[in-house]
Every structure is written in C-alpha cells, then in structure tokens.
Design an enzyme around this catalytic site. Structure first.
Site, PDB file in Angstrom:
ATOM      1  N   ARG A 142      -4.544  10.518  12.991  1.00  0.00           N
ATOM      2  CA  ARG A 142      -5.292  10.328  14.005  1.00  0.00           C
ATOM      3  C   ARG A 142      -5.018  10.249  15.565  1.00  0.00           C
ATOM      4  O   ARG A 142      -5.587  10.662  16.545  1.00  0.00           O
ATOM      5  CB  ARG A 142      -6.749   9.587  13.832  1.00  0.00           C
TER       6      ARG A 142
ATOM      7  N   GLU B 292      -0.559  -4.062   1.668  1.00  0.00           N
ATOM      8  CA  GLU B 292      -1.148  -5.134   0.870  1.00  0.00           C
ATOM      9  C   GLU B 292      -0.522  -5.302  -0.575  1.00  0.00           C
ATOM     10  O   GLU B 292      -0.134  -6.389  -0.833  1.00  0.00           O
ATOM     11  CB  GLU B 292      -2.579  -4.939   1.028  1.00  0.00           C
TER      12      GLU B 292
END
Length: 180
Positions: A63, A100
């Site tokens: 993006r 994560e």
C-alpha cells in the site's frame, strides 16, 4: 488545501477483529477513493521533503507504493521498491525480520541504492517496526544512508516507532492510533 487529520480519519475505516480476533485493522483503502484525502496526504508528505536532500524513496510492499509513487513523482526523485521475498526479478539482497509467530523477509534489488544516496523509507503503517528495520538494514548494507522513515499511520502501543527511533532513525507519522 491543508492537512486535516480529522477529515483523513473520517475517510479511513477501522475493521474490528481482522485479520484475527482482537485486532483493529486500520484500512487505508478508502483514501484512494477520495481524491481530496489522497491529495491532502500526498501534499503533506511532499511539503515535508521538498527542501531536503533525500535522493530516493524506498517504499515498502504494497500500500505504501501508492502514496510514495506520487511523492517520488512530485519530488522528482527515484522510487525503489522493498518487496516481500521472491517478488523482485534480478539480483536482490534480503533480510528476515520477526513476526509474532515466525519470520518473514523483504528484499531490494542490489542496484536500487548506492553509497552516497540519502533514502527516505516509506510505509503505510508502522506496527512492530520489523519490516521498516529490515528495509533500513538492507539500505545501509548497500552503502546508502537512511534519512528518515515516513508513514501514514503509527500504532505506538506496538512499539515499532520507538524501536526504529532507538536504532537512530527518525520517524515521521501523519496519524497515530492507540491500541492494536
């Protein structure tokens, strides 16, 4: 037209529990359907960097490409891409970073920047900072200097912008959102 944070935030969407429960996803895609919002954001970044000595913008997949291409065009400087592993042709250099759960990698073409270049690293959002720090590592390994990191959104509660600043790289964010 000046920057209006309230207007920009009113155009963006927050999507709860995406991509997983507990995450408040900050969706910037509505900004691209609103020419006024896109102009405000682009102009704000362009004005910040118009009188600097940056030579390149390194934009992170994907993006960020949309806003940074406008910036590079208006600033009349090269745009180089930082992509996910396996997406760039030719000879590349890559760096892994922690997620994560597991790791991911980004890469740049080895001739994207060289010694003496002053590079602005651009991403649409800073969360944990891993992607930006991996991009900065590549840029430095190619001999260039990282001028600053610019982002549309910072999620300060996740600590990424603080980590980037602790590594000696300034961070500029137009918007900040508390929480995940």
């Amino acid at each position: 037209m000046s920057f209006d944070e309230c207007y920009i935030k009113s155009v963006m969407r927050t999507i709860p529990d995406w991509p997983e429960p507990g995450v408040m996803f900050r969706d910037i895609t509505p900004l691209f359907k609103d020419p006024k919002a896109l102009r405000m954001i682009s102009d704000e970044f362009i004005q910040r960097y118009i009188d600097t000595d940056i030579t390149h913008i390194a934009s992170i997949d994907a993006r960020g490409f949309l806003i940074s291409s406008i910036m590079a065009y208006q600033l009349n400087i090269p745009l180089v891409l930082v992509r996910k592993k396996g997406k760039l042709p030719g000879k590349t250099i890559q760096r892994e970073y922690a997620l994560e759960y597991g790791t991911a990698a980004v890469e740049m073409q080895i001739d994207a920047v060289t010694e003496g270049d002053k590079v602005l690293v651009f991403d649409d959002l800073i969360a944990t900072g891993g992607t930006v720090l991996a991009a900065c590592t590549i840029i430095k390994e190619l001999g260039a200097e990282v001028y600053e990191t610019a982002t549309l959104i910072d999620l300060p509660d996740l600590g990424g912008s603080e980590k980037i600043q602790q590594s000696g790289i300034p961070v500029h964010a137009l918007l900040a959102y508390e929480g995940l």
